[in-house]
Design a protein around this motif. Sequence first.
Motif, PDB file in Angstrom:
ATOM      1  N   ALA A   9      -8.120  31.839 106.664  1.00 16.43           N
ATOM      2  CA  ALA A   9      -7.330  31.311 107.780  1.00 16.43           C
ATOM      3  C   ALA A   9      -7.395  32.157 109.037  1.00 16.43           C
ATOM      4  N   THR A  10      -7.949  33.384 108.954  1.00 14.59           N
ATOM      5  CA  THR A  10      -7.994  34.261 110.131  1.00 14.59           C
ATOM      6  C   THR A  10      -9.317  35.014 110.183  1.00 14.59           C
ATOM      7  N   ARG A  11      -9.634  35.528 111.377  1.00 16.24           N
ATOM      8  CA  ARG A  11     -10.872  36.285 111.577  1.00 16.24           C
ATOM      9  C   ARG A  11     -10.877  37.537 110.701  1.00 16.24           C
ATOM     10  N   ALA A  12      -9.749  38.250 110.650  1.00 21.75           N
ATOM     11  CA  ALA A  12      -9.688  39.504 109.906  1.00 21.75           C
ATOM     12  C   ALA A  12      -9.873  39.256 108.415  1.00 21.75           C
ATOM     13  N   GLU A  13      -9.210  38.246 107.905  1.00 20.75           N
ATOM     14  CA  GLU A  13      -9.291  37.910 106.482  1.00 20.75           C
ATOM     15  C   GLU A  13     -10.717  37.512 106.097  1.00 20.75           C
ATOM     16  N   ASP A 103      -1.572  38.273 102.718  1.00 22.20           N
ATOM     17  CA  ASP A 103      -0.139  38.036 102.836  1.00 22.20           C
ATOM     18  C   ASP A 103       0.234  37.098 103.980  1.00 22.20           C
ATOM     19  N   ARG A 104      -0.711  36.295 104.457  1.00 27.46           N
ATOM     20  CA  ARG A 104      -0.431  35.410 105.582  1.00 27.46           C
ATOM     21  C   ARG A 104       0.543  34.308 105.170  1.00 27.46           C
ATOM     22  N   TYR A 105       1.397  33.898 106.120  1.00 24.50           N
ATOM     23  CA  TYR A 105       2.423  32.905 105.803  1.00 24.50           C
ATOM     24  C   TYR A 105       1.843  31.575 105.356  1.00 24.50           C
ATOM     25  N   GLU A 106       0.663  31.188 105.891  1.00 20.91           N
ATOM     26  CA  GLU A 106       0.101  29.893 105.536  1.00 20.91           C
ATOM     27  C   GLU A 106      -0.352  29.835 104.083  1.00 20.91           C
TER      28      GLU A 106
END
Length: 387
Positions: A9-13, A103-106
């Motif tokens: 869901a994110t660039r870092a992940e 640990d992202r909320y999504e």
Amino acid sequence: MRKICVVTATRAEYGLLKCLLEDIQADSDLELQIISTGTHLSPEFGLTNQQIEGDGFAVNKKIEILLSSDTPIGVSKSMGLAQISFAEAFDELNPDIIVVLGDRYELIPIVSAANIARIPVAHLSGGELTEGTIDETIRHAITKLSQLHFTAMDEYTHRVIQMGEQPNRVFTVGEVGLDNLMRMKLMSRSEFENSIGCNLKARNILFTYHPETTKDISEIAIDLSKILRSLDKLEDTLLIFTKANADVGGRLLNKMIDDYITKNETKAVCFLSLGQLRYLSALQYVDAVVGNSSSGIVEAPSFKIATINIGSRQHGRVRASSVIDVDVDEDKIYYAIQYIYSSEFMDILKNTTNPYGQGNSSPRVVSVLKTVDLDNLKTKRFYDVKF
């Protein structure tokens, strides 16, 4: 073939997952499925899904869940949209196991949808602590909604078991993102300078700061104002900014950074996303990572450079000796930056070792994903720790 569905869901992940994706894709006994969501599909956050596809991966589903609001209401509505959309995606793709990281909320609605569909979940990077964000509780909730666990070190493994997870389902593998250090050919100094459009200076700082989501938005803005004032005192220093993520208050911080760059074009540059190659390449040439990103805790120590970790966002994580913790205080931040150039601290850097490992974690994860009894994972029994 066993179908392994990895959600990002994110660039870092994605940067942390890249080597694992490569290893799953290369294994003839496994079928890689990728679902791209969150900020990957947002032009505002760099449309980083293009990077995933540019790296040679086929994205099976693109699921838009990000709303144009980063208020608590907006974030909660995004989570609701994720629950609906991922339930449909899992029904269509019919994966054998879901893999998520962090640990992202999504991830909460995503792993909830997987549990209801009786699809096992493998969780990477559980058992860690980040006391300055709501991610602290979200990570532990994801642990309880997962059936298989891959942790970065023994301390985190023990914590996952302490939460009632069966020891034979928890594997200490190291931090998968560090595999990049072994596999990537990083940029030369001139290649990196060309990629960011300016020359490095005598001193160089890489800055990433995300909202402390346990605070009100007004407090978050005040904190960044203090930090920017401390950075403004630095002389002959290039500031390389990467923008905040889509947490509550993230857009406000990014607007403040844009305003700072406009006023300081000769001393600062900013990027929505450097991408994993440029980011790791930057760590070769900067003197410190400043802010509150987990990369300063997990990746920077491998390059034997300083990390100035500001505020409480990363409180609780195991640290290398190269990490300096400071409060959100203008003078303390400035003095910490001066200290990293001292002979005393240079000696500390020489002896720094990274507690998160040095790579080769992804093959260990793949080995377990290939051989684990998936039917057995569908039933969870609470493990009681004996006191």
